[in-house]
Design an enzyme around this catalytic site. Structure first.
Site, short mmCIF file in Angstrom:
data_model
loop_
_atom_site.label_atom_id
_atom_site.label_comp_id
_atom_site.label_asym_id
_atom_site.label_seq_id
_atom_site.Cartn_x
_atom_site.Cartn_y
_atom_site.Cartn_z
N LEU A 34 0.49 -1.45 -0.11
CA LEU A 34 -0.04 0.06 0.30
C LEU A 34 0.90 0.89 0.05
O LEU A 34 1.55 1.60 0.98
CB LEU A 34 -1.18 0.00 1.26
CG LEU A 34 -2.22 -1.16 1.30
CD1 LEU A 34 -2.72 -1.12 2.58
CD2 LEU A 34 -2.73 -0.84 -0.15
N ALA A 35 0.69 1.78 -1.03
CA ALA A 35 1.95 3.19 -1.27
C ALA A 35 0.87 4.44 -1.36
O ALA A 35 1.73 5.32 -2.81
CB ALA A 35 2.69 2.92 -2.16
N ALA A 36 -0.32 4.04 -1.70
CA ALA A 36 -1.44 5.36 -1.87
C ALA A 36 -1.80 6.96 -1.15
O ALA A 36 -2.15 7.72 -1.32
CB ALA A 36 -2.74 5.02 -2.08
N ARG A 90 2.33 14.88 5.81
CA ARG A 90 3.27 15.56 7.20
C ARG A 90 4.48 15.93 6.85
O ARG A 90 5.40 16.58 7.10
CB ARG A 90 3.32 15.02 8.15
CG ARG A 90 1.77 15.26 9.16
CD ARG A 90 1.76 13.99 10.50
NE ARG A 90 1.23 12.78 9.99
CZ ARG A 90 1.31 11.35 10.64
NH1 ARG A 90 1.82 11.68 11.88
NH2 ARG A 90 0.70 10.87 10.68
N GLU A 95 -8.63 0.49 15.84
CA GLU A 95 -7.75 1.87 15.93
C GLU A 95 -8.21 3.40 16.92
O GLU A 95 -9.03 3.63 17.81
CB GLU A 95 -8.92 2.95 14.48
CG GLU A 95 -8.57 1.86 12.84
CD GLU A 95 -6.75 2.15 12.79
OE1 GLU A 95 -5.86 2.77 13.26
OE2 GLU A 95 -6.87 0.56 12.28
N ASN A 155 -0.53 -2.26 15.88
CA ASN A 155 -1.30 -3.13 14.98
C ASN A 155 -0.65 -2.45 14.21
O ASN A 155 -0.19 -1.42 14.40
CB ASN A 155 -2.80 -3.00 13.80
CG ASN A 155 -2.59 -3.38 13.12
OD1 ASN A 155 -1.68 -3.68 12.30
ND2 ASN A 155 -3.09 -2.42 12.58
N ASN A 158 6.13 9.49 8.46
CA ASN A 158 5.47 10.40 8.27
C ASN A 158 6.30 11.30 8.87
O ASN A 158 5.02 12.50 7.28
CB ASN A 158 3.94 9.83 9.26
CG ASN A 158 3.23 8.73 9.49
OD1 ASN A 158 2.96 8.37 8.48
ND2 ASN A 158 3.36 8.41 10.45
N LYS A 211 39.49 14.61 -13.77
CA LYS A 211 37.80 13.92 -14.80
C LYS A 211 37.92 12.85 -15.92
O LYS A 211 38.91 13.77 -17.20
CB LYS A 211 36.48 16.06 -15.09
CG LYS A 211 34.97 15.05 -15.79
CD LYS A 211 35.69 15.01 -16.82
CE LYS A 211 36.01 16.37 -17.44
NZ LYS A 211 35.44 16.55 -19.04
#
Length: 495
Positions: free
Chosen positions: A25-27, A32, A175, A190, A248, A371
């Site tokens: 799940l990545a929706a 934040r 929840e 959970n 988050n 380089k």
């Protein structure tokens, strides 16, 4: 009867257990993070968060692997095509419908499923494939229809709580926003990671409702639904709390990055690498180190950097996608897409840009930039030089302050310095120019023509000393007084 086993207890051995599907799940929006970039594309240990999740999921050798995208899908989907082109991308058209809706979208895309379906997340980067293997093996061994990955934490605020039944199984998941006072006191949380029997998952998804504080379809309602239908619901309790930590905010991103780096450093130390100060040493996930490498403080090894046995890197060195051979020393250097051969010494304060190749026993010293340059075996560029688009032969010596002037304002051109040739200090080699084997270039030259073998190239104005110039042009100055015969004689007497 459903049971619970901790990760530290004996049980199913961690082995590759094929499952029908893994759904990542990545929706979510990741608001934040306060970023224009998708949360899933922020990195720790050199990999985007979503890459860590896919890497763990691939340990289950699933028949199908799906990633559900939603917010910022226009960023995530192209990244997935690069990271894992075999992954099936599923679009959740409305992220407000929650995790249950996201899984429902994936199941609809995957078609008829038989076996186990694992649901995990794109923002739990420390969750490992080994844990998913043990988790899935326990699910099968206990004959569960649903198994949830859980952990016991000192502060469960914000997490869904695991409500246990009298038989020790999982009765339901509540929840945080929907939990009462007694339920909020529960410290088992959970993780959001599940193993489902495919048929139980499909049936349960059809029974979900939005009758909750968020008005969303909660995936966490499925254990309660399944248990009500007589199915077995168990839990796998991990004793590694970091594995269930999600990202988050950027604060959490940094914390998980530090912890993952600590684990990477520890793994390499146990494999025979000396890391003098792990707290200031950063090693990304795709780096490869041989035994007896030594990493000094302030070292950062990034990308696909490889370091051979006996080499010493640091202090204060950053290497990205650099190959270092055996017994080399790289000190206070920044390098990318370069090759450092066996026994080479580099630095301090060197800059190895892409295309640099240093053959065995070569030396690159202080304040040297290279380089697209090939430095042959035993050749030296010791001080204060720029070497761009150059081929330097075996045993050649490049004097201090040498510049390979490779750019004419439109194109880059290549110059060569032959075997055992000597370029004097403060020289400019104006490309394209060839210094043959066994040649010399006088210090202070600006070389615009080739120098043949055995020749000395000189390209500078002849010196002329103008007698009496100071007296004529700087009369009365201290310089003039110092240059007078009397002053010169007096200075000689003092000596």
């Amino acid at each position: 009867m459903s049971t619970s086993t901790t990760a530290s207890e004996p049980g199913a051995t961690p082995e590759a257990v094929p499952v029908a599907a893994v759904i990542v799940l990545a929706a979510g929006g990741g608001t934040r993070m306060k970023s224009k970039r998708s949360k899933l594309l922020h990195e720790i240990a050199g990999r985007p968060l979503i890459a860590h999740a896919i890497n763990a999921a691939e340990a289950l050798h699933a028949q199908q692997l799906a990633v559900v995208v939603g917010v910022m899908a226009d960023q995530v989907e192209p990244a997935l095509q690069q990271l894992a082109p075999n992954v099936r991308v599923v679009h959740q058209t409305d992220d407000a419908y929650g995790t249950g809706h996201a899984v429902r979208c994936a199941v609809a895309e995957l078609g008829e499923l038989q076996g186990e379906v694992v649901v995990t997340y794109g923002d739990v980067p420390l969750l490992t494939g080994e844990t998913l293997q043990r988790f899935t093996a326990q699910h099968r061994a206990e004959g569960n229809q649903i198994t949830v990955l859980t952990a016991r934490v000192p502060d469960p605020t914000g997490y869904g709580r695991i409500v246990r039944a009298a038989d020790g199984g999982v009765e339901r998941i509540v929840e945080h926003k929907d939990a009462g006072e007694a339920e909020r006191a529960i410290d088992e949380i959970n993780s959001g990671v599940f193993v489902f029997d495919a048929q139980v998952l499909t049936d349960g998804l059809s029974r979900l409702s939005t009758d909750n504080a968020q008005g969303e379809y909660y995936l966490t309602d499925l254990p309660d639904i399944a248990r009500g239908l007589g199915h077995r619901v168990g839990a796998y309790v991990t004793d590694d709390l970091w594995e269930v930590e999600g990202v988050n905010t950027r604060v959490q991103l940094a914390a998980l990055g530090r912890e993952l780096n600590r684990r990477i450093c520890e793994r390499w130390m146990l494999a025979g690498v000396t890391i003098v100060d792990p707290q200031t040493t950063w090693i990304q996930a795709d780096v490869d180190l041989a035994p007896d490498v030594t990493l000094l403080p302030g070292t950062s090894l990034e990308g696909t950097t490889v370091v051979g046995s006996g080499s010493v890197i640091g202090p204060d060195t950053t290497l990205r996608d650099v190959e270092v051979g055996e017994d080399a020393t790289v000190c206070r250097t920044h390098g990318s897409l370069a090759v450092v051969g066996d026994g080479v010494t580099v630095g301090p304060f060197a800059y190895l840009r892409p295309g640099t190749v240093l053959d065995s026993r070569a030396h690159v010293g202080t304040f040297v930039e290279l380089k697209n340059a090939h430095v042959g075996p035993g050749a030296k560029v010791p001080h204060l030089s720029y070497v761009g688009d150059a081929e330097i032969g075996e045993g050649a010596n490049i004097g201090a302050g040498t510049i390979f002037a490779n750019y004419d304002g439109v194109n880059k051109h290549k110059s060569t310095v032959g075997r055992f040739s000597f370029v004097g200090s403060d020289t400019v080699l104006v490309a394209p120019v060839d210094i043959a084997d066994g040649a010399y270039v006088a210090a202070g030259s600006a070389i615009t023509e080739n120098v043949g073998s055995g020749e000395l190239g000189i390209a500078r104005g002849r010196q002329h000393n103008s007698s009496g110039w100071v007296g004529r042009n700087r009369a009365g100055t201290n310089t003039d007084k110092a240059s007078s015969p009397q002053a010169t004689s007096a200075q000689g007497d003092q000596r």
